[in-house]
Design a protein around this motif. Structure first.
Motif, PDB file in Angstrom:
ATOM      1  N   ASP A 118      -6.153   7.900  -4.145  1.00  0.00           N
ATOM      2  CA  ASP A 118      -5.099   8.195  -5.105  1.00  0.00           C
ATOM      3  C   ASP A 118      -3.767   7.546  -4.723  1.00  0.00           C
ATOM      4  N   GLY A 119      -3.802   6.520  -3.894  1.00  0.00           N
ATOM      5  CA  GLY A 119      -2.608   5.733  -3.619  1.00  0.00           C
ATOM      6  C   GLY A 119      -2.466   4.610  -4.628  1.00  0.00           C
ATOM      7  N   TYR A 171     -11.816   2.626  -6.529  1.00  0.00           N
ATOM      8  CA  TYR A 171     -10.657   1.747  -6.683  1.00  0.00           C
ATOM      9  C   TYR A 171     -10.701   1.174  -8.097  1.00  0.00           C
ATOM     10  N   SER A 172      -9.601   1.252  -8.831  1.00  0.00           N
ATOM     11  CA  SER A 172      -9.623   0.800 -10.221  1.00  0.00           C
ATOM     12  C   SER A 172      -8.283   0.198 -10.612  1.00  0.00           C
ATOM     13  N   ASP A 179       0.855  -1.189   0.000  1.00  0.00           N
ATOM     14  CA  ASP A 179       0.000   0.000   0.000  1.00  0.00           C
ATOM     15  C   ASP A 179       0.886   1.232   0.000  1.00  0.00           C
ATOM     16  N   ALA A 180       0.976   1.909  -1.146  1.00  0.00           N
ATOM     17  CA  ALA A 180       1.860   3.060  -1.308  1.00  0.00           C
ATOM     18  C   ALA A 180       1.054   4.344  -1.361  1.00  0.00           C
ATOM     19  N   ASP A 181       1.393   5.299  -0.486  1.00  0.00           N
ATOM     20  CA  ASP A 181       0.715   6.593  -0.457  1.00  0.00           C
ATOM     21  C   ASP A 181       1.739   7.714  -0.514  1.00  0.00           C
ATOM     22  N   ASN A 197       1.795   8.996   3.449  1.00  0.00           N
ATOM     23  CA  ASN A 197       3.033   9.264   2.721  1.00  0.00           C
ATOM     24  C   ASN A 197       4.064   8.214   3.111  1.00  0.00           C
ATOM     25  N   GLY A 198       3.871   7.014   2.610  1.00  0.00           N
ATOM     26  CA  GLY A 198       4.792   5.933   2.920  1.00  0.00           C
ATOM     27  C   GLY A 198       4.291   4.635   2.329  1.00  0.00           C
ATOM     28  N   LEU A 199       5.014   3.550   2.637  1.00  0.00           N
ATOM     29  CA  LEU A 199       4.699   2.227   2.093  1.00  0.00           C
ATOM     30  C   LEU A 199       4.431   1.253   3.224  1.00  0.00           C
ATOM     31  N   ARG A 200       3.342   0.491   3.092  1.00  0.00           N
ATOM     32  CA  ARG A 200       3.001  -0.551   4.054  1.00  0.00           C
ATOM     33  C   ARG A 200       2.927  -1.872   3.297  1.00  0.00           C
ATOM     34  N   LEU A 201       3.678  -2.883   3.757  1.00  0.00           N
ATOM     35  CA  LEU A 201       3.673  -4.213   3.171  1.00  0.00           C
ATOM     36  C   LEU A 201       2.845  -5.112   4.084  1.00  0.00           C
TER      37      LEU A 201
END
Length: 279
Positions: A151-152, A198-199, A103-105, A175-179
């Protein structure tokens, strides 16, 4: 903004297609839900409350899917918003395999996930800007990837069900990445949130590009202390070269169009219909 034409008005109508891929799908509450995370919390359509024990579920049976769909249809007929659709992460969340969700924001999240994808951050950011403006996405990321309602970017990878991993990264940050691993779940297209839809990125639905093996860098970042991590692959043996088993999108009449949206089979171009059926 990318067109929403072709998206189902009821996201639960796509549940069978996702379950056909081996994903452990679960209903999510509607975006109008009066809770602390509307549209993103597992929901029980039968009991009309947030779902308990969702992290222990398996791939739903056909009868379960039908009961969920019928209950959701009754809710929609009563004038309420339809439920969203989601899936679990972790072991056995993708058939006999495990599923990792990235999950990248924000700029930092995009830069971090770009490194795992093996692309430069600037071209990825530029491609996402083009997608927002025109609906086109000029890069190939090699695995199933979609845009979130805020918009992530959400990237899916698979790995062994026996992998000893953990969730790492920000929880709810922008503003970061969650695995994400065991005990985590993610909302899937074509769900709707307070900020948008979501698309799947064009050409990046799981029916079009598959769900690739997780890169070495992702497994290393998620490893539990003293857990063995596979040797870093040589450049000529990328994990993405491992074949993805082709399966029909579902037993019914749904399939992905050229943008990865699930539509009735009659609307599919001939080559997309062949791809949908694994030919």
């Amino acid at each position: 903004m990318p067109s929403t034409e072709g998206h189902f008005a009821v996201p639960m109508e796509t549940a069978a297609a996702y379950a056909g891929l081996g994903l452990v799908v679960i209903p999510e509450c509607a975006p109008t839900c009066d809770c602390n995370n509307p549209g993103k919390r597992p929901w029980d359509p039968i009991d009309h409350q947030h779902m308990r024990g969702w992290s222990q579920r398996g791939v739903p049976t056909r009868s379960t899917l039908e009961s969920w769909a019928d209950a959701d249809a009754e809710t929609v007929a009563a004038g309420q918003a339809p439920l969203n659709i989601g899936c679990l992460a972790g072991p056995r969340a993708l058939g006999d395999d495990a599923l990792i969700g990235a999950d990248a924001d924000g700029p930092r999240g995009i830069a971090e996930v770009a490194a795992h994808l093996g692309v430069e951050a600037s071209p990825l950011a530029a491609a996402l800007t083009e997608y927002r403006a025109s609906g086109r996405f000029p890069l190939s990321l090699g695995t199933a990837t979609y845009r979130t309602q805020s918009d992530g970017l959400r990237v899916l990878w698979r790995t062994s069900r026996d992998a000893l991993l953990r969730t790492v990264g920000q929880d709810g940050g922008h503003n970061g990445l969650r695995l994400m691993w065991r005990g985590q779940q993610m909302v899937l297209p074509p769900s709707v949130g307070p900020d948008g839809i979501y698309s799947w990125l064009p050409g990046h639905s799981p029916w079009q590009v598959g769900i690739a093996p997780a890169p070495w860098s992702v497994l290393a970042a998620m490893q539990i202390e003293q857990t063995a991590v596979p040797a870093k692959p040589r450049s000529d043996r990328s994990p993405s070269a491992v074949p993805w088993p082709t399966v029909p999108a579902c037993d019914g009449d749904l399939g992905p169009d050229s943008d990865g949206r699930l539509v009735p089979a009659a609307q599919l171009p001939y080559d997309q219909a062949l791809l949908r059926d694994g030919l």
